[in-house]
Design an enzyme around this catalytic site. Structure first.
Site, PDB file in Angstrom:
ATOM      1  N   GLU A  62       0.840  -1.192   0.000  1.00  0.00           N
ATOM      2  CA  GLU A  62       0.000   0.000   0.000  1.00  0.00           C
ATOM      3  C   GLU A  62       0.877   1.245   0.000  1.00  0.00           C
ATOM      4  OE1 GLU A  62      -2.261   0.292   3.612  1.00  0.00           O
ATOM      5  OE2 GLU A  62      -3.140   2.225   3.079  1.00  0.00           O
ATOM      6  N   ASP A  94      -0.987  -0.923   5.802  1.00  0.00           N
ATOM      7  CA  ASP A  94      -0.943  -0.352   7.149  1.00  0.00           C
ATOM      8  C   ASP A  94      -1.928  -1.105   8.020  1.00  0.00           C
ATOM      9  OD1 ASP A  94       0.820   1.501   6.241  1.00  0.00           O
ATOM     10  OD2 ASP A  94      -0.666   3.099   5.959  1.00  0.00           O
ATOM     11  N   ASP A  97      -4.353  -0.243   9.723  1.00  0.00           N
ATOM     12  CA  ASP A  97      -5.491   0.608  10.093  1.00  0.00           C
ATOM     13  C   ASP A  97      -6.706   0.252   9.234  1.00  0.00           C
ATOM     14  OD1 ASP A  97      -4.871   1.561   7.608  1.00  0.00           O
ATOM     15  OD2 ASP A  97      -4.127   3.498   8.295  1.00  0.00           O
ATOM     16  N   ASP A 153      -8.101   1.735   6.657  1.00  0.00           N
ATOM     17  CA  ASP A 153      -7.856   1.804   5.219  1.00  0.00           C
ATOM     18  C   ASP A 153      -7.111   0.564   4.742  1.00  0.00           C
ATOM     19  OD1 ASP A 153      -9.148   4.040   4.529  1.00  0.00           O
ATOM     20  OD2 ASP A 153      -7.348   5.310   4.296  1.00  0.00           O
TER      21      ASP A 153
END
Ligand code: 28G
Length: 642
Positions: free
Chosen positions: A430, A503, A505, A507
């Site tokens: 990402e 990541d 998180d 997203d």
């Protein structure tokens, strides 16, 4: 559902249980989580067989506190009389391999799964087993330990008015790599049985957390289809067709049941069963289903001039957005399986049977539901058009590549220096900045990096044409090198592992789901073969400021707390918010070095169910995405790290 008369003599005694313990894989496939659960299926199948024979309608499965399993049915109870050998029938069934008739040829077994080898195998692989038979007004019981050694001879515990069988067993921890039962795995499987056998009540209880659920479906596979389509927009009520087909030469009857429903999306999902056992690779019954469907729709479209006489709708176009469950029941004599895992029905007569039954009934149905049929035909025509457009787009893309060489691809991809499909890894990363660190930190001999910009396209909502135009997707298909969809060829895949690195998180989680959706829809064999992984970057970096500075990483809060409390020197704690915060060396140390990294292997236990859920997740509620990942995709830690 025929009734059979049996007596205690018809058991054939073949061999002892030592071999099962020596070579468990031969009997239950494996000794991992799968094999562990196989023991449950083996015992539950016996209860189901008894129900199918016409005795008992309720089966309870209990996961006990100690991870032992109890199964109860209200059938006739395991026979307890004397067997010709002088031994008690109950003892024979639970201590002699192949007793009970699955391979004994007396026709008792009807479920007959791949490793259907019976209760004695379960006993052989259990540290203890208790069998109780409620029969002839008495409660009879036998106990075994250490892989089938009987503790004492059969006991009569008292009187009873009920009939049935109860079996408790605890898998032997010296045999299995794990003995922890998974509630959802058992739930999915027994719910499937409840869907397949109308009015069979399946109860699941988990004593470890006092969870309990019941499954009973009076409309059988129609409710299965509705369940698979849960959350989607159906175009009509589930259609249900059933009928029998008698084979001319042998006079054997094949029972056919089909349930189907079209929704407003494009993916197709068919699950099929033979004698209540899932045929994961389809086979002749699925072929018969497809030919009938295609013929019925084309007949209609020609008759009502929706397409020209010279035109034909293609099967795949008609089936866009269709969910179907096919269930056939075939006598043992006609059963033929194919393929390496025997998950494909071979029986040629099953094709004719499903084709004949479905074509006739579906043709009526289409005429009775004119508006719906027209909508589906129109949808199919549109599908055909967009397929043609997609083909063109692809050809253009391929021509492009010929002209330009690999320039536009190599601008993004950092390829491996050595070409070895057996070890090479592809990291899908990402963001460009993390991509940069990954490129510098990797072992370039066998680790390739493909940075992904922004969000990946949601392939569940888009048409084929759009998907193939999407640059990220296009690059992935090209990099992986094994084509996509029907043409996907695992042998051509350039990588042993495809690792999604995002990541930690929301997203990141979204990107994971989008990528998984893409792989499920377009490169299913990659998932089935266990080649898709998720990288697990650490959440914390801890710098120990002793005489010499030392850096350690923590993946969980507990780990972090432990390190902090055990460290005697001053520490500096850093919480990673994203991969971008790690430099190349840190990324290698924590997330990419096979010696130290943690990878999660993505495996699909039950594809049909998962597929039905993918649609719900996309573009909607993000908390449901998590749920889905947790229940339908099993994440297994890669072996080299545990
Ligand atoms: C609770 C966990 C698993 C079962 C029965 C019922 C019969 C049976 C089971 O017979 C086959 C019978 C004798 C050779 C059959 C009872 C006929 C008459 C049964 C179970 C073949 C074994 N009365 N219920 N086995 N023999 N439930 N549940 O295992 O002739 S196994």
């Amino acid at each position: 559902m025929q009734k059979n008369a049996y007596n205690d003599e018809s058991i054939t005694v073949l061999e002892g249980l030592e071999h099962v313990r020596k070579r468990p894989g031969m009997y239950i496939g494996s000794t991992d989580e799968r094999g562990l659960h196989h023991l449950v299926w083996e015992i539950v199948d016996n209860s189901i067989d008894e129900a199918l024979a016409g005795y008992g309608r309720e089966i309870t499965i209990i996961i006990n506190d100690d991870n032992s399993i109890t199964v109860e049915d209200n059938g006739r109870g395991v026979p307890c009389g004397m067997h010709a050998t002088g031994k008690n029938t109950m003892e024979i069934i639970y201590t002699k391999l192949n007793a009970g008739g699955k391979f004994g040829g007396n026709g008792y077994k009807t479920t007959g799964g791949l490793h259907g080898v019976g209760a004695s195998v379960v006993n052989a692989l259990s540290s203890y087993m208790i069998v109780t038979s409620y029969r002839d007004g008495k409660i009879h019981q036998m106990k075994f330990e250490n892989g089938g050694t009987k503790v004492s001879k059969i006991q009569v515990l008292g009187d009873t008015k009920k009939t049935g069988t109860t079996v408790t067993f605890k898998p032997d921890p010296t045999i299995f790599t794990t003995t922890l039962y998974n509630y959802d795995t058992i739930k999915t499987r027994i719910r499937e049985s409840a869907f397949l056998i109308k009015n069979l009540k399946m109860v699941l209880k988990d004593k470890r957390n006092n969870k309990s659920e019941e499954f009973i479906y009076e409309n059988g596979i129609s409710e299965y289809v509705a369940f698979m389509n849960n959350g989607k927009k159906p175009l009509h009520n589930v259609a249900y067709f059933e009928g029998n087909y008698t084979v001319l030469e042998s006079k054997d009857t094949i029972e056919v049941e089909v349930a189907l429903q079209f929704v407003d999306t494009y993916s197709e999902s068919i699950v099929s069963f033979v004698n209540n056992v899932k045929t994961s690779d389809g086979g002749s019954h699925e072929t018969g289903f497809k030919t009938a469907l295609t013929r019925a729709f084309n007949d209609y479209a020609h008759k009502f001039k929706l397409i020209k006489d010279t035109q034909n709708l293609e099967g795949t176009d008609i089936r866009a957005g269709m969910t179907a469950v096919i269930s056939v029941r075939i006598g043992e004599k006609l059963l033929e399986f194919e393929g390496q895992t025997k998950g494909k029905l071979g029986t040629p007569a099953a094709k004719t049977a499903v084709d004949t039954v479905l074509y006739e009934k579906l043709s009526y149905y289409l005429i009775e539901n004119k508006q719906l049929t027209e909508d589906i035909v129109k949808k199919a025509i549109k599908e055909a058009e967009s397929r043609a457009a997609a083909r063109k787009a692809r050809e253009l893309a391929r021509m492009d590549k010929k002209d330009k060489g690999d320039r536009n691809i190599s601008a993004k991809l950092a390829p491996t220096s050595e070409k070895n499909k057996e070890i090479n890894e592809l990291y899908l990363v990402e963001g460009d900045s993390a991509g940069g660190s990954a490129k510098n930190g990797r072992d370039r001999r066998y680790q390739a990096i493909l940075p992904l910009r922004g969000k990946v396209l949601n392939t569940e909502r888009a048409s084929d044409e759009l998907i193939l135009k999407n640059e990220e997707i296009n690059t992935m298909i090209y990099t992986i090198g094994a084509d996509y969809g029907e043409k996907f060829d695992l042998k051509k895949c350039n990588y042993k592992k495809i690792i999604i690195m995002t990541d930690a998180d929301d997203d990141g989680a979204h990107i994971q789901v989008l990528l998984l959706t893409f792989f499920f829809n377009y490169m299913k064999p990659l998932v089935e073969d266990g080649r898709i992984y998720i990288a697990l970057p650490p959440l914390f970096k801890i710098t120990k400021r002793g005489k010499k500075e030392e850096i350690v990483y923590a993946w969980t809060n507990e780990e972090k707390d432990k390190i902090l409390s055990e460290c005697k020197c001053p520490t500096l704690l850093q919480r990673y918010k994203g991969l971008g915060e790690m430099n190349a060396e840190q990324l290698w140390d924590t997330t990419m070095n096979p010696e130290t990294r943690t990878l999660i292997q993505v495996k699909l236990e039950d594809f049909a169910d998962a597929e039905s859920q993918i649609d719900i997740l996309m573009g909607k509620d993000s908390s449901r995405r998590r749920d889905w990942l947790e229940t339908h995709v099993s994440f297994t830690l890669e072996e080299e790290n545990i």
